[in-house]
Each structure stands twice: as structure tokens, then as C-alpha cells.
Design a protein around this motif. Sequence first.
Motif, PDB file in Angstrom:
ATOM      1  N   GLU A   9       0.830  -1.209   0.000  1.00 20.33           N
ATOM      2  CA  GLU A   9       0.000   0.000   0.000  1.00 20.33           C
ATOM      3  C   GLU A   9       0.863   1.258   0.000  1.00 20.33           C
ATOM      4  O   GLU A   9       0.551   2.231  -0.685  1.00 20.33           O
ATOM      5  CB  GLU A   9      -0.945   0.002   1.198  1.00 20.33           C
ATOM      6  CG  GLU A   9      -2.054  -1.015   1.091  1.00 20.33           C
ATOM      7  CD  GLU A   9      -2.865  -1.162   2.371  1.00 20.33           C
ATOM      8  OE1 GLU A   9      -2.518  -0.523   3.391  1.00 20.33           O
ATOM      9  OE2 GLU A   9      -3.840  -1.923   2.340  1.00 20.33           O
ATOM     10  N   ASP A  13       0.892   4.035  -2.967  1.00 21.35           N
ATOM     11  CA  ASP A  13       0.689   5.448  -2.647  1.00 21.35           C
ATOM     12  C   ASP A  13       1.838   6.296  -3.197  1.00 21.35           C
ATOM     13  O   ASP A  13       1.620   7.373  -3.753  1.00 21.35           O
ATOM     14  CB  ASP A  13       0.572   5.637  -1.135  1.00 21.35           C
ATOM     15  CG  ASP A  13       0.392   7.082  -0.738  1.00 21.35           C
ATOM     16  OD1 ASP A  13      -0.545   7.725  -1.264  1.00 21.35           O
ATOM     17  OD2 ASP A  13       1.184   7.576   0.084  1.00 21.35           O
ATOM     18  N   ARG A  17       1.650   9.301  -5.934  1.00 21.12           N
ATOM     19  CA  ARG A  17       2.215  10.628  -5.683  1.00 21.12           C
ATOM     20  C   ARG A  17       3.202  11.008  -6.776  1.00 21.12           C
ATOM     21  O   ARG A  17       3.251  12.156  -7.221  1.00 21.12           O
ATOM     22  CB  ARG A  17       2.899  10.666  -4.318  1.00 21.12           C
ATOM     23  CG  ARG A  17       1.931  10.741  -3.171  1.00 21.12           C
ATOM     24  CD  ARG A  17       2.611  10.737  -1.821  1.00 21.12           C
ATOM     25  NE  ARG A  17       3.675  11.729  -1.730  1.00 21.12           N
ATOM     26  CZ  ARG A  17       4.735  11.589  -0.962  1.00 21.12           C
ATOM     27  NH1 ARG A  17       4.899  10.514  -0.215  1.00 21.12           N
ATOM     28  NH2 ARG A  17       5.658  12.530  -0.914  1.00 21.12           N
TER      29      ARG A  17
END
Length: 77
Positions: A9, A13, A17
Motif C-alpha cells: 500500500e 501510494d 504521488r
Amino acid sequence: MDKRKTWREQEEDLIARWNAAASRQQSLQSQILRQRDAGAEPDAQLLLEAERSRSEMDSVRREVARMKVQFYTGKRY
């Protein structure tokens, strides 16, 4: 297994980004180039946004480097 899910995860992420920062950077650079091609100086606000975008990219790069070190030293996976 729970750690792997958490790590995955975090990586997803980080990828999100990175993609957002890269697309924002490209958009800002194209706006700056269009203004320069038109013979005008780019807006100060636009240049400030471009600098913020570069800072975000640098931040994400450092985080990627940190994760790579963790992976290669055996602290991840």
C-alpha cells in the motif's frame, strides 16, 4: 503477510504521488514554455508553482531511495 500488505500500500501510494507530481510538473513546464514562446515572461505565480512541484518530486525521489535501501538491506520483504 500483514507487513507485506502495508508495504505494498505504501508503494502504491508512492507511485500515485510520483505520477501526480510528474504530470503537474509537465503541465507547468508546458505553460511556462507557451508563455515564453509568446514573448512574455512567465507569471511569478506560475514559476512558484513549478518550484513547489520540483520540491515535491525531490521529496518523492528521496522516499523512493529510502524504500530501495530498505529493500536491499532486507528490511522489506
